[in-house]
Design a protein around this motif. Sequence first.
Motif, mmCIF file in Angstrom:
data_model
loop_
_atom_site.group_PDB
_atom_site.id
_atom_site.type_symbol
_atom_site.label_atom_id
_atom_site.label_comp_id
_atom_site.label_asym_id
_atom_site.label_seq_id
_atom_site.Cartn_x
_atom_site.Cartn_y
_atom_site.Cartn_z
ATOM 1 N N GLU A 187 28.179 41.584 41.295
ATOM 2 C CA GLU A 187 27.259 42.441 42.070
ATOM 3 C C GLU A 187 27.779 43.879 42.112
ATOM 4 O OE1 GLU A 187 26.205 38.822 45.129
ATOM 5 O OE2 GLU A 187 26.556 40.826 45.995
ATOM 6 N N MET A 188 29.096 44.008 42.331
ATOM 7 C CA MET A 188 29.680 45.363 42.396
ATOM 8 C C MET A 188 29.552 46.064 41.036
ATOM 9 S SD MET A 188 32.979 45.288 44.875
ATOM 10 C CE MET A 188 33.813 43.773 44.432
ATOM 11 N N LEU A 189 29.784 45.319 39.967
ATOM 12 C CA LEU A 189 29.664 45.915 38.624
ATOM 13 C C LEU A 189 28.221 46.324 38.338
ATOM 14 C CD1 LEU A 189 32.054 43.496 36.723
ATOM 15 C CD2 LEU A 189 32.326 45.984 36.855
ATOM 16 N N ASN A 190 27.269 45.537 38.813
ATOM 17 C CA ASN A 190 25.853 45.879 38.598
ATOM 18 C C ASN A 190 25.492 47.184 39.285
ATOM 19 O OD1 ASN A 190 24.915 43.893 36.854
ATOM 20 N ND2 ASN A 190 24.733 42.402 38.512
ATOM 21 N N LEU A 191 26.224 47.518 40.357
ATOM 22 C CA LEU A 191 25.952 48.786 41.069
ATOM 23 C C LEU A 191 26.402 50.000 40.270
ATOM 24 C CD1 LEU A 191 27.090 47.755 44.686
ATOM 25 C CD2 LEU A 191 24.730 48.063 43.851
ATOM 26 N N VAL A 192 27.443 49.792 39.423
ATOM 27 C CA VAL A 192 28.021 50.960 38.726
ATOM 28 C C VAL A 192 27.895 50.904 37.201
ATOM 29 C CG1 VAL A 192 29.690 51.451 40.553
ATOM 30 C CG2 VAL A 192 30.304 49.854 38.703
ATOM 31 N N LYS A 193 27.382 49.792 36.657
ATOM 32 C CA LYS A 193 27.435 49.627 35.204
ATOM 33 C C LYS A 193 26.693 50.726 34.453
ATOM 34 C CE LYS A 193 23.657 46.263 34.756
ATOM 35 N NZ LYS A 193 23.352 44.826 34.493
ATOM 36 N N ASP A 194 25.646 51.293 35.060
ATOM 37 C CA ASP A 194 24.888 52.339 34.359
ATOM 38 C C ASP A 194 25.630 53.667 34.299
ATOM 39 O OD1 ASP A 194 21.845 50.934 35.741
ATOM 40 O OD2 ASP A 194 23.032 50.427 33.942
ATOM 41 N N GLU A 195 26.792 53.727 34.944
ATOM 42 C CA GLU A 195 27.632 54.939 34.840
ATOM 43 C C GLU A 195 28.335 54.990 33.490
ATOM 44 O OE1 GLU A 195 26.036 55.888 38.153
ATOM 45 O OE2 GLU A 195 27.452 57.262 37.152
ATOM 46 N N GLY A 196 28.188 53.887 32.698
ATOM 47 C CA GLY A 196 28.737 53.942 31.346
ATOM 48 C C GLY A 196 29.800 52.908 31.011
ATOM 49 N N ILE A 197 29.828 51.787 31.757
ATOM 50 C CA ILE A 197 30.813 50.744 31.448
ATOM 51 C C ILE A 197 30.436 50.054 30.135
ATOM 52 C CG2 ILE A 197 31.823 48.560 32.203
ATOM 53 C CD1 ILE A 197 31.320 49.436 35.084
ATOM 54 N N ASP A 198 31.395 49.976 29.209
ATOM 55 C CA ASP A 198 31.123 49.349 27.911
ATOM 56 C C ASP A 198 31.630 47.912 27.841
ATOM 57 O OD1 ASP A 198 30.035 51.679 26.405
ATOM 58 O OD2 ASP A 198 32.001 52.529 26.955
ATOM 59 N N LEU A 199 32.676 47.611 28.633
ATOM 60 C CA LEU A 199 33.332 46.319 28.500
ATOM 61 C C LEU A 199 34.090 46.011 29.790
ATOM 62 C CD1 LEU A 199 33.978 44.212 26.260
ATOM 63 C CD2 LEU A 199 35.815 45.688 25.507
ATOM 64 N N VAL A 200 34.144 44.727 30.174
ATOM 65 C CA VAL A 200 34.877 44.347 31.381
ATOM 66 C C VAL A 200 35.998 43.376 31.008
ATOM 67 C CG1 VAL A 200 34.723 43.396 33.713
ATOM 68 C CG2 VAL A 200 32.756 44.581 32.730
ATOM 69 N N ASN A 201 37.223 43.745 31.351
ATOM 70 C CA ASN A 201 38.387 42.892 31.115
ATOM 71 C C ASN A 201 38.618 42.101 32.395
ATOM 72 O OD1 ASN A 201 41.143 42.007 31.202
ATOM 73 N ND2 ASN A 201 41.579 43.376 29.496
ATOM 74 N N VAL A 202 38.443 40.787 32.315
ATOM 75 C CA VAL A 202 38.410 39.970 33.524
ATOM 76 C C VAL A 202 39.716 39.226 33.756
ATOM 77 C CG1 VAL A 202 37.168 38.185 34.789
ATOM 78 C CG2 VAL A 202 35.921 39.710 33.229
#
Length: 135
Positions: free
Chosen positions: A29-44
Amino acid sequence: MWPEEKPIIVRVSAEDYTEEGNHDTIMAEMLNLVKDEGIDLVNVSSGAVINVVPETYPGYQVKFAETIRNNTGLPVIAGGLITSPLMAEEILSNKRADFIFLGRELLRSPYWPLLAAKELSEDIEWPEPYKRAKI
Ligand SMILES: Cc1cc2nc3c(=O)[nH]c(=O)nc-3n(C[C@H](O)[C@H](O)[C@H](O)COP(=O)(O)O)c2cc1C
């Protein structure tokens, strides 16, 4: 401004291993709030935020990466006690993650990628100085 051609990779700790703590669905949910700022990949990753020692086993963090991939639509890197090439192949082929990371296994076996390719019958280019040793 961050150069367009360079990726933005965000590393997250997706599980706190306690009821009141953070969980993968909340992190998504938190990533969905900021993903349009330009996140290309998430290291989990997971843990290491509060003082709880998680139960670890091969692939113990892959399910968190899968949740984040499914709930955000972002590509993810999964890892955590991934040691065997077949296990890595299963995670990628089943699209549970887009990439995998290896930490301790690469410390134990720095040539893991070369040996893994052999085990998976993938013919990959070996570094020039190693070519004469190619199996
Ligand atoms: C020697 C070593 C140093 C590490 N340093 C960091 C670090 O600085 N930041 C971090 O987020 N994780 C760090 N980690 C955690 C790894 O990135 C990885 O999430 C963890 O080791 C699980 O993967 P593995 O089972 O393949 O080793 C470190 C792990 C090791 C073994």
